[in-house]
Enzyme design. Structure first.
Site, mmCIF file in Angstrom:
data_model
loop_
_atom_site.group_PDB
_atom_site.id
_atom_site.type_symbol
_atom_site.label_atom_id
_atom_site.label_comp_id
_atom_site.label_asym_id
_atom_site.label_seq_id
_atom_site.Cartn_x
_atom_site.Cartn_y
_atom_site.Cartn_z
ATOM 1 N N HIS A 1 3.448 48.149 68.427
ATOM 2 C CA HIS A 1 1.622 48.593 68.462
ATOM 3 C C HIS A 1 1.153 47.624 68.862
ATOM 4 O O HIS A 1 1.131 46.630 68.138
ATOM 5 C CB HIS A 1 1.834 49.987 67.536
ATOM 6 C CG HIS A 1 2.071 48.891 66.085
ATOM 7 N ND1 HIS A 1 3.216 48.589 65.258
ATOM 8 C CD2 HIS A 1 0.695 48.216 65.162
ATOM 9 C CE1 HIS A 1 3.025 47.990 64.340
ATOM 10 N NE2 HIS A 1 1.939 47.387 64.039
HETATM 11 P P1 TYD Z 1 6.510 51.167 61.783
HETATM 12 O O1 TYD Z 1 4.471 50.444 61.989
HETATM 13 O O2 TYD Z 1 6.361 52.112 62.802
HETATM 14 O O3 TYD Z 1 7.086 50.177 61.572
HETATM 15 P P2 TYD Z 1 6.926 47.880 62.588
HETATM 16 O O4 TYD Z 1 6.161 47.832 63.216
HETATM 17 O O5 TYD Z 1 7.411 47.445 61.661
HETATM 18 O O6 TYD Z 1 8.094 48.731 63.386
HETATM 19 O O7 TYD Z 1 6.546 51.965 60.640
HETATM 20 C C1 TYD Z 1 7.655 52.360 59.927
HETATM 21 C C2 TYD Z 1 7.533 53.855 58.827
HETATM 22 O O8 TYD Z 1 7.211 53.292 57.750
HETATM 23 C C3 TYD Z 1 6.350 54.303 59.992
HETATM 24 O O9 TYD Z 1 7.430 55.360 59.219
HETATM 25 C C4 TYD Z 1 5.078 53.941 59.196
HETATM 26 C C5 TYD Z 1 5.317 53.914 57.569
HETATM 27 N N1 TYD Z 1 4.535 52.473 56.872
HETATM 28 C C6 TYD Z 1 4.314 53.014 55.863
HETATM 29 O O10 TYD Z 1 4.346 54.187 55.080
HETATM 30 N N2 TYD Z 1 3.192 51.889 55.335
HETATM 31 C C7 TYD Z 1 3.471 50.779 56.106
HETATM 32 O O11 TYD Z 1 2.267 49.970 54.870
HETATM 33 C C8 TYD Z 1 3.949 50.789 57.025
HETATM 34 C C9 TYD Z 1 4.168 48.993 57.695
HETATM 35 C C10 TYD Z 1 4.623 51.198 57.732
#
Ligand code: TYD
Length: 140
Positions: free
Chosen positions: A52
């Site tokens: 992302h």
């Molecule tokens: P995601 O952004 O997909 O993680 P990465 O980029 O590391 O692969 O986040 C995973 C899940 O966690 C998604 O459902 C969003 C949630 N999340 C939060 O609730 N708070 C946060 O600060 C972050 C970074 C993610």
């Protein structure tokens, strides 16, 4: 202007015979006001995370323990970083697509962020990301 996509920040440890200590400070060695800290652990070593970009968020990513490989992409240039030391942080600005892979077993990756979690700040579709950065480029 940064010529590379992202950049590494070196943190100077305070070392004595007991070990090492690093302090992270807002608007000093972290180049923004810190609003949130999160960390990735118990990561499946085969998983790919990230995938992302953010519209506004700035982040610094630190391998507190173990390592992972981070690929940053501004739509034109891709740069790969091996994060394998708590002595360095990778600055990731807004509008940068990031992918994280090759997590070592028991890695702990900490992310310092400039704002609270906000799903509406995410772009999770690569084509949408490319459209956005191309539009930005035309405005310059
Ligand atoms: P995601 O952004 O997909 O993680 P990465 O980029 O590391 O692969 O986040 C995973 C899940 O966690 C998604 O459902 C969003 C949630 N999340 C939060 O609730 N708070 C946060 O600060 C972050 C970074 C993610």
């Amino acid at each position: 202007m940064q010529s590379k996509v992202g950049y590494l920040i070196h943190f100077d440890p305070i070392v004595d015979d007991r070990g090492s200590l690093i302090a992270l400070e807002a608007s000093k060695n972290i180049p923004f006001e810190i609003k949130r800290v999160y960390y990735l652990f118990s990561t499946d070593t085969t998983s790919i995370r990230g995938l992302h970009s953010h519209k506004k968020l700035n982040q610094v990513m630190i391998a507190m323990h173990g390592s992972c490989v981070v690929t940053l992409d501004d739509g034109k240039t891709k740069t790969e970083y091996l994060l394998d030391s708590p002595n360095q942080g990778l600055f990731i600005g807004n509008n940068i697509w990031r992918e994280m892979k090759e997590f070592s077993p028991e890695s702990v990756i900490t992310v310092i962020a400039s704002d609270y979690y906000d799903e509406s700040d995410y772009i999770r579709d690569y084509n949408e990301f490319m459209k956005l950065v191309e539009t930005h480029g035309e405005k310059k």
